[in-house]
Design a protein around this motif. Structure first.
Motif, PDB file in Angstrom:
ATOM      1  N   LEU A   1      20.627 -37.381  18.762  1.00 23.22           N
ATOM      2  CA  LEU A   1      21.898 -37.569  17.865  1.00 23.22           C
ATOM      3  C   LEU A   1      22.691 -38.494  18.408  1.00 23.22           C
ATOM      4  CD1 LEU A   1      22.778 -33.617  17.444  1.00 23.22           C
ATOM      5  CD2 LEU A   1      21.357 -34.820  15.917  1.00 23.22           C
ATOM      6  N   ILE A   2      23.178 -39.655  17.463  1.00 22.01           N
ATOM      7  CA  ILE A   2      23.969 -40.588  17.734  1.00 22.01           C
ATOM      8  C   ILE A   2      24.950 -40.954  16.720  1.00 22.01           C
ATOM      9  CG2 ILE A   2      22.261 -42.090  17.239  1.00 22.01           C
ATOM     10  CD1 ILE A   2      23.035 -44.171  19.395  1.00 22.01           C
ATOM     11  N   ASN A   3      25.958 -41.002  17.058  1.00 21.64           N
ATOM     12  CA  ASN A   3      26.925 -41.425  16.313  1.00 21.64           C
ATOM     13  C   ASN A   3      26.673 -42.723  15.522  1.00 21.64           C
ATOM     14  OD1 ASN A   3      29.857 -40.004  18.122  1.00 21.64           O
ATOM     15  ND2 ASN A   3      29.120 -39.246  16.278  1.00 21.64           N
ATOM     16  N   GLN A   4      26.625 -42.762  14.124  1.00 22.87           N
ATOM     17  CA  GLN A   4      26.481 -44.203  13.747  1.00 22.87           C
ATOM     18  C   GLN A   4      27.078 -45.318  13.950  1.00 22.87           C
ATOM     19  OE1 GLN A   4      26.981 -44.656   9.153  1.00 22.87           O
ATOM     20  NE2 GLN A   4      24.696 -45.046   9.231  1.00 22.87           N
TER      21      GLN A   4
ATOM     22  N   GLY B   1      26.253 -25.134  22.906  1.00 16.93           N
ATOM     23  CA  GLY B   1      24.976 -24.987  23.580  1.00 16.93           C
ATOM     24  C   GLY B   1      23.872 -26.086  23.927  1.00 16.93           C
ATOM     25  N   VAL B   2      24.368 -27.223  23.505  1.00 19.27           N
ATOM     26  CA  VAL B   2      23.260 -28.382  23.582  1.00 19.27           C
ATOM     27  C   VAL B   2      23.420 -28.956  24.927  1.00 19.27           C
ATOM     28  CG1 VAL B   2      22.977 -30.547  22.411  1.00 19.27           C
ATOM     29  CG2 VAL B   2      23.395 -28.712  21.011  1.00 19.27           C
TER      30      VAL B   2
ATOM     31  N   ASN C   1      21.831 -34.451  29.231  1.00 17.55           N
ATOM     32  CA  ASN C   1      21.367 -34.833  27.888  1.00 17.55           C
ATOM     33  C   ASN C   1      22.363 -35.253  27.142  1.00 17.55           C
ATOM     34  OD1 ASN C   1      22.284 -32.252  27.938  1.00 17.55           O
ATOM     35  ND2 ASN C   1      21.004 -31.857  26.243  1.00 17.55           N
ATOM     36  N   PHE C   2      23.516 -35.896  27.815  1.00 14.77           N
ATOM     37  CA  PHE C   2      24.503 -36.264  26.628  1.00 14.77           C
ATOM     38  C   PHE C   2      25.298 -37.571  27.449  1.00 14.77           C
ATOM     39  CE2 PHE C   2      26.349 -33.102  29.420  1.00 14.77           C
ATOM     40  CZ  PHE C   2      27.444 -33.537  29.780  1.00 14.77           C
ATOM     41  N   LEU C   3      25.828 -38.610  26.578  1.00 15.72           N
ATOM     42  CA  LEU C   3      26.550 -39.581  26.977  1.00 15.72           C
ATOM     43  C   LEU C   3      27.785 -39.611  26.159  1.00 15.72           C
ATOM     44  CD1 LEU C   3      27.295 -42.220  28.795  1.00 15.72           C
ATOM     45  CD2 LEU C   3      26.163 -43.269  27.049  1.00 15.72           C
ATOM     46  N   ILE C   4      29.021 -39.618  26.608  1.00 17.24           N
ATOM     47  CA  ILE C   4      30.349 -39.659  26.099  1.00 17.24           C
ATOM     48  C   ILE C   4      30.567 -41.220  25.866  1.00 17.24           C
ATOM     49  CG2 ILE C   4      32.811 -39.258  25.954  1.00 17.24           C
ATOM     50  CD1 ILE C   4      32.093 -36.322  27.216  1.00 17.24           C
TER      51      ILE C   4
ATOM     52  N   VAL D   1      17.913 -31.338  22.628  1.00 16.64           N
ATOM     53  CA  VAL D   1      18.811 -32.075  21.797  1.00 16.64           C
ATOM     54  C   VAL D   1      19.568 -33.147  22.830  1.00 16.64           C
ATOM     55  CG1 VAL D   1      20.445 -32.462  20.150  1.00 16.64           C
ATOM     56  CG2 VAL D   1      18.628 -30.785  19.938  1.00 16.64           C
ATOM     57  N   ALA D   2      19.489 -34.781  22.531  1.00 13.06           N
ATOM     58  CA  ALA D   2      20.206 -35.516  23.453  1.00 13.06           C
ATOM     59  C   ALA D   2      21.484 -35.826  22.694  1.00 13.06           C
ATOM     60  CB  ALA D   2      19.633 -36.417  24.078  1.00 13.06           C
ATOM     61  N   VAL D   3      22.550 -36.229  22.966  1.00 13.61           N
ATOM     62  CA  VAL D   3      23.816 -36.664  22.222  1.00 13.61           C
ATOM     63  C   VAL D   3      24.523 -37.821  22.864  1.00 13.61           C
ATOM     64  CG1 VAL D   3      25.769 -36.113  21.292  1.00 13.61           C
ATOM     65  CG2 VAL D   3      24.289 -34.272  21.520  1.00 13.61           C
ATOM     66  N   ILE D   4      24.476 -38.902  21.875  1.00 17.11           N
ATOM     67  CA  ILE D   4      25.211 -40.023  22.455  1.00 17.11           C
ATOM     68  C   ILE D   4      26.268 -40.145  21.275  1.00 17.11           C
ATOM     69  CG2 ILE D   4      25.257 -42.674  22.869  1.00 17.11           C
ATOM     70  CD1 ILE D   4      22.222 -42.330  23.115  1.00 17.11           C
TER      71      ILE D   4
END
Length: 125
Positions: free
Chosen positions: A72-75, A31-32, A42-45, A15-18
């Motif tokens: 997953l991306i904040n709307q 744990g993502v 696998n993430f960007l703040i 899972v990637a998160v932005i």
């Protein structure tokens, strides 16, 4: 003798998160988050100092990576790159828009929910 590249199956996908700091930290604590052998995370703040090009590049990279199954991306961040989110048509990685602590979720702006609404003939609320 060279190693044969390992096939990435569904259970190997990440899972990637932005998102904003709270969202990304929360998922990392669950744990993502992580870095792979090449040093890629696998993430960007995203904050108010993050350049639009950095968001676009992260989204493009996550879409192109073979080890990412869900983004997953904040709307409110997806709104900034709406043209990219709306034109993404691959099933994997699946792009899911999620709310943030400070910004409410609006289903009418969500590209996945719009497609679901069309699929069901516009009778979904």
């Amino acid at each position: 003798m060279s190693k044969k590249p390992r096939f990435i199956g569904g259970s190997d996908l990440k899972v990637a998160v932005i998102g904003d700091e709270d969202t990304v930290v929360g998922f990392c604590l669950a744990g993502v988050g992580g870095r792979d052998a090449q040093g890629r995370s696998n993430f960007l703040i995203v904050d108010n100092k993050t350049r639009m090009s950095d968001i676009e590049n992260a989204f493009r990279e996550f879409c192109d990576r073979k080890d990412i199954g869900v983004i997953l991306i904040n709307q409110h961040i997806a709104e900034q790159i709406r043209y990219m989110v709306d034109t993404h048509e691959k099933v994997i990685p699946t792009v899911l828009e999620i709310p943030s602590k400070d910004k409410p979720y609006d289903a009418s702006k969500d590209s996945v929910m719009s497609r679901v609404k069309v699929f069901f003939g516009g009778n979904i609320e």
